[in-house]
Design an enzyme around this catalytic site. Sequence first.
Site, PDB file in Angstrom:
ATOM      1  CG  ASP A   6      40.376 -30.552  42.905  1.00  0.00           C
ATOM      2  OD1 ASP A   6      40.515 -30.447  41.673  1.00  0.00           O
ATOM      3  OD2 ASP A   6      41.329 -30.411  43.682  1.00  0.00           O
ATOM      4  CE1 TYR A  39      32.488 -43.492  34.939  1.00  0.00           C
ATOM      5  CE2 TYR A  39      30.500 -44.668  34.337  1.00  0.00           C
ATOM      6  CZ  TYR A  39      31.161 -43.789  35.160  1.00  0.00           C
ATOM      7  OH  TYR A  39      30.493 -43.211  36.199  1.00  0.00           O
ATOM      8  CE  LYS A  70      43.167 -33.776  40.945  1.00  0.00           C
ATOM      9  NZ  LYS A  70      42.884 -32.755  41.983  1.00  0.00           N
ATOM     10  CG  ASP A 128      28.338 -40.897  36.640  1.00  0.00           C
ATOM     11  OD1 ASP A 128      27.166 -40.496  36.561  1.00  0.00           O
ATOM     12  OD2 ASP A 128      28.652 -41.993  37.111  1.00  0.00           O
ATOM     13  CG  ASP A 158      24.226 -37.851  40.166  1.00  0.00           C
ATOM     14  OD1 ASP A 158      23.932 -37.943  38.950  1.00  0.00           O
ATOM     15  OD2 ASP A 158      23.980 -38.742  41.002  1.00  0.00           O
TER      16      ASP A 158
END
Length: 345
Positions: free
Chosen positions: A214, A127, A179, A238, A242
């Site tokens: 994942d 970001y 990751k 982020d 959600d």
Amino acid sequence: MNAATRIPVTLIPGDGIGPEITAATLAALEALDAPFDWDRQTAGLGGVTACGDPLPPACIESIRATRLALKGPLETPIGGGYRSSNVRLREEFKLYANLRPGKTIVPGGRYDNIDLVLVRENNEGLYMGYEHFIPIDDDPHAIGMSTGVNTRQGCRRICRFAFDYAVKHGRKKVTVVHKANIMKALTGIFLETARQIHAAEYQDKVIMEEIIVDACAMKLVMNPWQFDVLVTTNLFGDILSDEIAGLVGGLGMAPGANIGADAAIFEAVHGSAPDLAGQGIANPIALMLAAAMLLDHVGLGDKATRLRRDIDLTLNVDHVRTGDLGGNASTQEFTAALVARLRAG
Ligand code: NAI
């Protein structure tokens, strides 16, 4: 209440449904007799319209003075235009921790009894906005590039925040989401730091677990109850927050706090919902729950508990719900029912 006990807070109603859900939240806080003095400011599209700036200096100055803000959603143009005012606020006030709880309030949905807390690193990662296009021949956007940055200091700060939060709130486990198998440097440093901090400072206090992002996304859908507190880097946080909002009835139920050393900004996780704006049908609960986090933050936990309890009773005993929760109440009808509950004490 005397003037000395009142708390100044910057209020940014925001764009789209922002003004509607902000009015609803202020009505609830007033019914609670919350001792806030609001300093109204604009930002986002509202800032551009009012004074040609998505983050006006007056807004920044106000937050610098109050060190607290309650903020509605701010619109960001996609693919071009001005940079996100939300991201700029997080940078300006070094709001490094984004705390996003996901708790079931309405039972009987696809998932019951969810009680998760996601801690998202809020200042670094992908970001940072270190992005550019490289033109080739007549295509000005032939190559798109982005550089992510995670620092040791930033990783330490957010991992400590997550472990401290877990210990303070009696949580059993912190899952570090990464990751590092593919992005060995960018998210490797995050995992490595989490391991170091846990081994040195928290081993006897809370369990740490590791998971690749994942697999985490899949397991959140298969069996979310196996998680407790999750901590992760900016972009993964982020997306996963959600996903967690989806487990507890959607974005209308998901609050968030952006916390730094010098300021804290409380908001709904959702955006400005242009598809609902102006219709009076948006669910105001996410911003109300963010206001409850603000009340907790300033040491008014009793009022926060009352607000959460009466939201629960309004939904589940009075059965007043907005459309996203399967009901047919308007924003105002839900708010009136909640205010009646709050006033009843
Ligand atoms: P969005 O969160 O505004 O909407 C996604 C979906 O959720 C829509 O179907 C919307 O109707 C629904 N929804 C959102 N809030 C709701 C509520 N309170 N009650 C009922 N339904 C609700 O996301 P979208 O459409 O991707 O973004 C719209 C704008 O918001 C963009 O400009 C984006 O940049 C901005 N945004 C701002 C955020 C912030 O200020 N923190 C966060 C996310 C997006």
